[in-house]
Each structure stands twice: as C-alpha cells, then as structure tokens.
Scaffold this motif. Structure first.
Motif, PDB file in Angstrom:
ATOM      1  N   GLN A  41       0.845  -1.210   0.000  1.00 14.56           N
ATOM      2  CA  GLN A  41       0.000   0.000   0.000  1.00 14.56           C
ATOM      3  C   GLN A  41       0.870   1.246   0.000  1.00 14.56           C
ATOM      4  OE1 GLN A  41      -2.376  -1.045   3.510  1.00 14.56           O
ATOM      5  NE2 GLN A  41      -4.210  -0.926   2.218  1.00 14.56           N
ATOM      6  N   HIS A  42       1.897   1.211   0.848  1.00 17.10           N
ATOM      7  CA  HIS A  42       2.799   2.353   0.972  1.00 17.10           C
ATOM      8  C   HIS A  42       3.373   2.772  -0.390  1.00 17.10           C
ATOM      9  CE1 HIS A  42       6.176   4.757   2.610  1.00 17.10           C
ATOM     10  NE2 HIS A  42       6.906   4.141   1.684  1.00 17.10           N
ATOM     11  N   TYR A  43       3.738   1.808  -1.203  1.00 22.60           N
ATOM     12  CA  TYR A  43       4.301   2.100  -2.534  1.00 22.60           C
ATOM     13  C   TYR A  43       3.214   2.241  -3.616  1.00 22.60           C
ATOM     14  CZ  TYR A  43       9.059   0.917  -0.869  1.00 22.60           C
ATOM     15  OH  TYR A  43      10.269   0.891  -0.221  1.00 22.60           O
ATOM     16  N   HIS A  44       1.973   2.290  -3.211  1.00 22.53           N
ATOM     17  CA  HIS A  44       0.839   2.401  -4.151  1.00 22.53           C
ATOM     18  C   HIS A  44       0.813   1.274  -5.168  1.00 22.53           C
ATOM     19  CE1 HIS A  44      -0.142   6.243  -2.438  1.00 22.53           C
ATOM     20  NE2 HIS A  44       1.118   6.582  -2.541  1.00 22.53           N
ATOM     21  N   LEU A  45       1.237   0.121  -4.753  1.00 20.92           N
ATOM     22  CA  LEU A  45       1.240  -1.015  -5.676  1.00 20.92           C
ATOM     23  C   LEU A  45      -0.093  -1.759  -5.656  1.00 20.92           C
ATOM     24  CD1 LEU A  45       4.880  -2.226  -4.912  1.00 20.92           C
ATOM     25  CD2 LEU A  45       4.065  -1.210  -7.062  1.00 20.92           C
ATOM     26  N   VAL A 328      13.543  -2.457 -13.624  1.00 20.59           N
ATOM     27  CA  VAL A 328      14.251  -3.258 -12.620  1.00 20.59           C
ATOM     28  C   VAL A 328      15.415  -2.433 -12.068  1.00 20.59           C
ATOM     29  CG1 VAL A 328      15.620  -5.358 -12.330  1.00 20.59           C
ATOM     30  CG2 VAL A 328      13.594  -5.376 -13.811  1.00 20.59           C
ATOM     31  N   PRO A 329      15.477  -2.234 -10.753  1.00 19.78           N
ATOM     32  CA  PRO A 329      16.581  -1.434 -10.203  1.00 19.78           C
ATOM     33  C   PRO A 329      17.929  -2.117 -10.456  1.00 19.78           C
ATOM     34  CG  PRO A 329      14.936  -1.884  -8.504  1.00 19.78           C
ATOM     35  CD  PRO A 329      14.580  -2.718  -9.691  1.00 19.78           C
ATOM     36  N   ARG A 330      18.973  -1.300 -10.416  1.00 18.75           N
ATOM     37  CA  ARG A 330      20.311  -1.841 -10.582  1.00 18.75           C
ATOM     38  C   ARG A 330      20.665  -2.762  -9.424  1.00 18.75           C
ATOM     39  NH1 ARG A 330      24.367   1.924 -13.239  1.00 18.75           N
ATOM     40  NH2 ARG A 330      22.589   3.209 -13.830  1.00 18.75           N
ATOM     41  N   LEU A 331      21.445  -3.782  -9.682  1.00 19.02           N
ATOM     42  CA  LEU A 331      21.895  -4.658  -8.596  1.00 19.02           C
ATOM     43  C   LEU A 331      23.125  -4.059  -7.954  1.00 19.02           C
ATOM     44  CD1 LEU A 331      21.958  -8.471  -9.221  1.00 19.02           C
ATOM     45  CD2 LEU A 331      20.489  -7.114  -7.727  1.00 19.02           C
ATOM     46  N   SER A 332      23.075  -3.931  -6.647  1.00 17.24           N
ATOM     47  CA  SER A 332      24.231  -3.346  -5.974  1.00 17.24           C
ATOM     48  C   SER A 332      25.253  -4.434  -5.662  1.00 17.24           C
ATOM     49  CB  SER A 332      23.765  -2.671  -4.697  1.00 17.24           C
ATOM     50  OG  SER A 332      22.891  -3.542  -4.005  1.00 17.24           O
ATOM     51  N   ARG A 392      19.476  -4.077  13.215  1.00 14.31           N
ATOM     52  CA  ARG A 392      20.504  -3.526  12.355  1.00 14.31           C
ATOM     53  C   ARG A 392      20.096  -3.676  10.895  1.00 14.31           C
ATOM     54  NH1 ARG A 392      25.122  -6.712  11.209  1.00 14.31           N
ATOM     55  NH2 ARG A 392      25.384  -5.882   9.114  1.00 14.31           N
ATOM     56  N   PHE A 393      19.556  -4.819  10.543  1.00 15.89           N
ATOM     57  CA  PHE A 393      19.138  -5.029   9.158  1.00 15.89           C
ATOM     58  C   PHE A 393      17.951  -4.137   8.789  1.00 15.89           C
ATOM     59  CE2 PHE A 393      21.608  -9.034   9.384  1.00 15.89           C
ATOM     60  CZ  PHE A 393      22.359  -8.840   8.240  1.00 15.89           C
ATOM     61  N   ASP A 394      17.080  -3.842   9.760  1.00 13.95           N
ATOM     62  CA  ASP A 394      15.969  -2.914   9.497  1.00 13.95           C
ATOM     63  C   ASP A 394      16.502  -1.597   8.960  1.00 13.95           C
ATOM     64  OD1 ASP A 394      13.727  -4.340  10.190  1.00 13.95           O
ATOM     65  OD2 ASP A 394      13.874  -3.839  12.314  1.00 13.95           O
ATOM     66  N   ARG A 395      17.459  -1.013   9.677  1.00 15.71           N
ATOM     67  CA  ARG A 395      17.989   0.298   9.278  1.00 15.71           C
ATOM     68  C   ARG A 395      18.718   0.202   7.945  1.00 15.71           C
ATOM     69  NH1 ARG A 395      19.063   0.102  14.777  1.00 15.71           N
ATOM     70  NH2 ARG A 395      21.222  -0.537  14.410  1.00 15.71           N
ATOM     71  N   MET A 401      16.781   1.012   0.454  1.00 16.83           N
ATOM     72  CA  MET A 401      15.651   1.157  -0.463  1.00 16.83           C
ATOM     73  C   MET A 401      15.518   2.607  -0.917  1.00 16.83           C
ATOM     74  SD  MET A 401      15.111  -1.906  -0.560  1.00 16.83           S
ATOM     75  CE  MET A 401      13.971  -1.923  -1.913  1.00 16.83           C
ATOM     76  N   LYS A 402      15.806   3.555  -0.021  1.00 15.84           N
ATOM     77  CA  LYS A 402      15.732   4.966  -0.413  1.00 15.84           C
ATOM     78  C   LYS A 402      16.749   5.257  -1.512  1.00 15.84           C
ATOM     79  CE  LYS A 402      13.649   6.880   3.681  1.00 15.84           C
ATOM     80  NZ  LYS A 402      14.032   6.372   5.001  1.00 15.84           N
ATOM     81  N   ASN A 403      17.898   4.599  -1.424  1.00 16.49           N
ATOM     82  CA  ASN A 403      18.937   4.844  -2.430  1.00 16.49           C
ATOM     83  C   ASN A 403      18.610   4.272  -3.791  1.00 16.49           C
ATOM     84  OD1 ASN A 403      20.612   6.232  -0.744  1.00 16.49           O
ATOM     85  ND2 ASN A 403      21.690   4.400  -0.047  1.00 16.49           N
TER      86      ASN A 403
END
Ligand code: Q9C
Ligand code: ZN
Length: 670
Positions: A41-45, A328-332, A392-395, A401-403
């Motif tokens: 919902q947050h991402y309007h998907l 598709v986002p770039r793979l980091s 730690r993984f949450d942050r 995801m913002k990046n």
C-alpha cells in the motif's frame, strides 16, 4: 494492450498464530502478511493490481496431493483445545496448529488457485498470492516446516487437470528445500522443479540427503528435479544471478514451460534469521524479470517463507513492482560469484548433463564434480556466529531502499519514427517530434564519417534521436526506440553523444553487419558486442567482442543460449549505465531473438535502453517498443532448440578468454 497483474490477499489469513512457546515456530507470525501488504500500500502497488478474492479450496482440490486421512487430521484441529492442538502439532516436524489453521490453509490454497485461474484464463498476465500458511514443505500425509497444504504443488496438479497443461516449471527460491514438492513430482517429467537452498553439507534443516545436487529425479522424471544446495551462508546477489543464468534458465528455456509457478520464500533475502543470506530486495526484481520471458509471461508467484519483516516486505514489493512491468533497479554490490556458490553450480550442471542438451553440447566443460561431498559434518563455524541482528538489518534495508528507488520518468518509452509514420508505434509510447538544432547535430557527428548525412531524412532522424538521448540522460524517459535509415551511423552518433553527456559505461550490442567498425580497444567507457553470422568469434579486447551466431534455419531458436551464457553475464559484470542495442542488415538471428534480447537486457542499467532499428522494419520496431514499454511480457519466444556444438564451442572459447575480467561468465569453480 497489456494484461494486468493480480494480487491475492485477505487479512483473514492473519487470524492464526502460535499459541505456546516454541522457538522453532516463533518466527512464523501473522505480521509477515500484514506488514507485506502494508508495504505494498505504501508504494501504491495495491491499487495498480487486479485484486482477486480468496476462496476456500475444496476437499477435492486438497486431495489432489494430500491423503484423506491427513485432511481429516487438519480438519479436526478446528475444534481442538490448546492441549490437543499441541499434541497434534508434535506429530509433525516444525509445525503448529491453531483453531483457525484449517480455515486459513483452505484460503491460502484457494487464493493460490484463484491466481492460477486468473492467469490461465487470460484475465491477467501474472500475479502474486500473499498467503499463509506456506506450502512447500507439506507432504501427502504430513504437515512440515509451518506448511499445511502444499499450495504450489496442488496448483500445478490443478493447472494440469483443468487446463490440460503438459509442462509446468516450479521455481523455489525460498532458502529451504521444498522437499514436499520434490517428493510429489520426483518421478513426473511434466513438472520441472528447481530449488536452491541453504544446505551446508546437510547440517542445515531439513538435513536431507535427497536435497543434494545429485538428486535429479526418478524413473520418467529423471532430470526434472534440480537441486542447488548452498554450502555456505552469505550467498548474495551475484550468486543468485549466476544460478539463474547458468543453471535454472538454460534448462527452463529448453523445457519451454506453459506456466511458471514460484515458491516464493524471501528467507533467502538479506537479514533473514533463518537463511543468513545476503541477497538484497532488488535481487528479487531481477529473478522475477528473468522469469517473465518464459511461458509467455504466465507467472504465478506464491508466498512461502520470509521472516525478517522489513526484508520480506521490501522484497515482496520488488516482486510485485516487476510483475507490473516497472523498471528493474540496478543490482548493488560486486558481481563476483563466490567460490562455494560456483562449486554448487558446477556440481548441479554436471549432475544434469546427461539429461539436458544445452548442457551436454558443452564439450569442453569439466566432467568432474567438485569434491564437496562428505567433507560435511565438522564445518560448523557459521553456527558460532553471533545471532543475526534484526534491528541492524531494518535500518540497513530501509536506507538501501531509499537509495535504489528512483522516481519513474514522465515517459516510459520514446520513439523516433520516420516523418508521417507514427501510426506503427503502440499506444502509450511517446513519439518524439522535436529535432535538435543543426549545430548540435553537426557537433554530435564530428569525427564520425557522415558521407550519407546529406540525406535529409537521416539528419532529421539523428536530430530527433539527440533530443531523445538528452531525455534519457536527464531521466525524462526510461528507454527509447529509433527507426533509422542507417542504424550503424545512428548508433555511432548515439554512442559518442552519450559518452559526451558524461555516461560512464555504455553497453553497445549490435546484431548484423556494421557499416564501419570503430576502434573500441581500451575504451573502458564502452563494452561493444557484435553478433553476426559469418565472421568468426573474436575477442579484440575485454571491451570489444565479436560473436558468431547462426541457427540452423527452421522454426525454433537457440538464441537463448547466447543470451544466458554470454550476453547477460557480460552485462551483469560490466554494470552499464546505458545500453545501446542496434540491428543492422544481414542479420543471422530472427526478430523474436532480438525481442528476447531487448526484454532480457532490461535487467541492466535500470532499463535505460536505446534501440536502433532499420526504418524498413516497422514490425520489429513495434515489437521492440512494446517490449521496452513493458507491455509485451506475453511474448512467447519459443519453440527452442539447442545450439550446435560448433556454436557452443566457439562461445566457450570466448567465455574462457574473458571470465577473469567478467566474472559472471564463470560457471565452474575449479
Ligand atoms: N534452525 C518455511 O520457510 N525450522 N519453512 C528450521 C533450523 C523450520 C521453514 C530450524 C523452518 C521451516 C516455509
Ligand atoms: Zn523457507
């Protein structure tokens, strides 16, 4: 027009939970579902999907896989008190029951079947079922690993029966082995089952010998069960992509399924306390997109595991976004598969060589397996690691995801068409009508031999292309197609212009003859790959490769092999910012091969592709532009056949010459 994406979710499936203290089952919580849905919902998907209601599965559907006796046991849990529920749960491994378990298990399975119906009836293109309880561990007469009814296995049986399907692919990217699915289909050649799983030489649950790579199926089904065991934790993006390119996808294309079902566990993602793997959420975009080229895009993704709520929910969003056709986002991260992953990949490829032509044509491959067997029992260092730090993984995941999520550009696809010829372009594609001024065209062409540039329509085409490239660079359009009177020339101008505009890495793929071959030696800013039918394959430098490719002329194509084994590994290793795809004359591959290529290449460069097509081939331009616009996932590229030994051996040479520089080309550890 493109069909939509279905979403199955009902909050009633959050109404059961573990009622007593049991550390083994404590991770399977209702919030897995509610949090994933909230994130969608947050991402309007959610509003972009076709919502499908759940339904209860019937007893007849449940017993497509399960025994009537087991059904009775599950049914009886509805009226049990807590003590009785505990006793029943203890009869099984890593399982728990609640009074609502039966009802939710029926909805979970019924929801999955709703999705299968919507996809196979053509109501939607693809979709995801957000369901619990999960399914892939449950067996004919037992619950196991939080699973009650085997949703995906029953979905396959249901699809075979109701729609008369002959070939179904099940991809199980959950971090656990779906042994339940394996047991149900191990002697059945009509269902190809692929599972990767944390294994660590059998010290990881469910600790089965039959989860290893040498378990390839039985009887008629020999060769149709593919196990890829991971023997180390920390397996990440490069390893998962390598597993797809070098194991799953070649066999899947050869199999040519009519439907793809995904046992979609996200415990294989970063932060998960069970899996302890490293794949980031966008990796699931890649895995999803890579599957859309099979079965005419008929893809049903069904939730299995996933216990780190942030990782799970972001990965679910990535999957749904990709089903919807978003870029598709770039793979980091560094795209170098680790040694242990390559060992596993080599072993499963060797184990399956007798059963799959596209593996057996590869003569130069090492025929030996890596000796990883038996070294098992005492490798325990991972057990001693400090326990996963959920917060730690949450942050980490939140900031990640913002990046990676860039806003969608105003136009998905732009087109440059010959004047007065716009009608061939599919609806929704923006037709560019502004040509850049003549000075800009001249500047862009300086240094390029432009004897034909006197021709007015070429000037005009180049002019409009420059406008489009500017938009690509400014992220005003995601991708574009250009119809050109001279594709070699337009591509040369496009390449030079994109580099002048500061793009750092351009992947330039040209199919067919090239009018004038430029010198790409040591120009790290361009990786140039030419595919043609007559000149021999050659590595000019790590940035300039010529590939000879010719299919024997008939209806079927083997081009998938070149895409999977060479082009995508090169591209994933190079990590381009921009992709130039051009088609010249005298091509040795068909139009649908080029469509497959353009669809597959969209996993790179965030989908920033400029395709340059001869203006004499409007059908190809239409295909490419709808592929780029994300509305031709319904394309079926088959039938397929295997490449000739000659082709494969030539490619093998290329692979060997380049695999130190471009690490995703490697498919063995030795
Ligand atoms: N320490 C699913 O992901 N516990 N089930 C294993 C290992 C059982 C997982 C204990 C995990 C079941 C659907
Ligand atoms: Zn799992």
């Amino acid at each position: 027009m493109a069909l939509g994406t279905a979403l199955v979710y009902d909050e009633e499936m959050t109404t059961y939970k573990l009622l007593w203290d049991d550390p083994e089952c404590a991770i399977e919580v209702p919030e897995r579902l509610s949090k994933s849905y909230e994130r969608l919902q947050h991402y309007h998907l959610v509003e972009r999907c076709v919502r499908l209601p759940v339904r209860e599965a019937s007893e007849e559907e449940i017993t497509l896989v399960h025994s009537p006796d087991y059904l009775d046991v599950v049914k009886s849990t509805q009226t049990m008190n807590e003590e009785e529920l505990r006793t029943t749960s203890k009869k099984y491994v890593a399982a728990y029951f609640h009074q609502n378990s039966y009802r939710c298990a029926k909805l979970s399975l019924g929801g999955t079947l709703q999705l299968v119906d919507a996809v196979l009836s053509g109501e939607v293109q693809n979709g995801m079922a957000l369901v619990r309880p999960p399914g892939h561990h449950s067996q004919r007469d037992q619950s196991n690993g939080f699973c009650v009814f085997n949703n995906v296995a029953i979905a396959a049986k249901y699809a075979q029966k109701k729609y008369n399907l002959q070939r179904i692919l099940i991809v199980d990217w959950d971090v656990h082995h779906g042994q339940g699915i394996q047991y149900i289909f191990e002697d059945d050649p009509s269902v190809l089952y692929f599972s990767w799983h944390r294994y660590e030489h059998k010290i990881f649950w469910p600790n089965l010998t039959e989860s290893d790579y040498d378990c390839v199926g039985k009887g008629q089904g020999t060769g149709f069960n593919i196990n890829l065991p991971w023997n180390k934790i920390g397996i990440g993006n490069a390893d998962y992509i390598a597993a797809f390119l070098h194991v799953l996808l070649p066999l899947a294309f050869e199999f040519d399924p009519e439907l793809v079902l995904v046992s979609s566990g996200y415990d294989s993602g970063i932060g998960d306390p069970e899996g302890r793997m490293n794949a980031t959420p966008e990796c699931f975009s890649h895995l999803t997109h890579l599957l859309t080229n099979l079965a005419g895009g008929k893809l049903c993704v069904v939730l299995e595991g996933g216990y780190h709520l942030t990782s799970l929910s972001e990965s679910v969003c990535m999957t749904v976004r990709t089903l919807l056709g978003d870029a598709v986002p770039r793979l980091s991260g560094d795209m170098t598969p680790c040694h242990s992953a390559l060992e596993s990949i080599q072993n499963v490829r060797t184990a399956h060589t007798p059963y799959w032509q596209c593996l057996s044509v590869d003569e130069t491959k090492l025929v030996q397996q890596c000796s990883t067997k038996g070294s098992s029992t005492l490798e325990l260092p991972y057990e001693q690691q400090e326990s996963a730090d959920t917060a730690r993984f949450d942050r980490l995941i939140e900031s990640h995801m913002k990046n990676i999520l860039s806003p969608a550009p105003p136009f998905r696809t732009s087109a440059v068409t010959p004047d007065g010829n716009t009608f061939i372009i599919p609806a929704g594609v923006h037709v560019e009508d502004q040509a850049a001024p003549r000075e800009q065209i001249d500047a862009a062409c300086s240094g390029i031999s432009m004897s034909h540039l006197k021709e007015g329509h070429l000037v005009h085409s180049v002019g409009k292309m420059l406008t489009v490239i500017n938009k690509l660079v400014k992220k005003q359009t995601k991708n574009a197609v250009v119809l050109s009177p001279s594709t070699s020339l337009s591509a040369a101008v496009a390449l030079q212009t994109s580099l002048n505009l500061g793009i750092e890495r351009v992947l330039y793929v040209h199919v067919g003859d090239l009018d004038s071959e430029r010198d790409f030696e040591n120009d790290q800013k361009t990786l140039f790959v030419k595919i043609c039918g007559d000149q021999p394959s050659k590595v000019f430098s790590k940035y300039h490769v010529s590939l000879k490719w010719k299919d024997t002329p008939d209806e079927s194509s083997s081009f998938f092999y070149l895409v999977l084994q060479i082009l995508l590994p090169l591209a994933y290793s190079y990590q381009p910012d921009f992709i130039l795809l051009s088609a010249g004359s005298n091509r040795s591959v068909g139009n649908r091969d080029i469509l497959l290529l353009s669809n597959m290449l969209q996993v790179l460069a965030e989908g920033c592709i400029l395709a340059i097509i001869p203006d004499t081939e409007p059908e190809l331009a239409v295909g490419i532009s709808s592929s780029l616009a994300g509305c031709s996932t319904a394309m079926h590229y088959g039938p397929y056949k295997c490449p000739t030994k000659e082709c494969v051996n030539a490619l093998k040479e290329i692979q060997r010459a380049l695999q130190e520089d471009w690490r995703m080309l490697r498919n063995y550890a030795a």
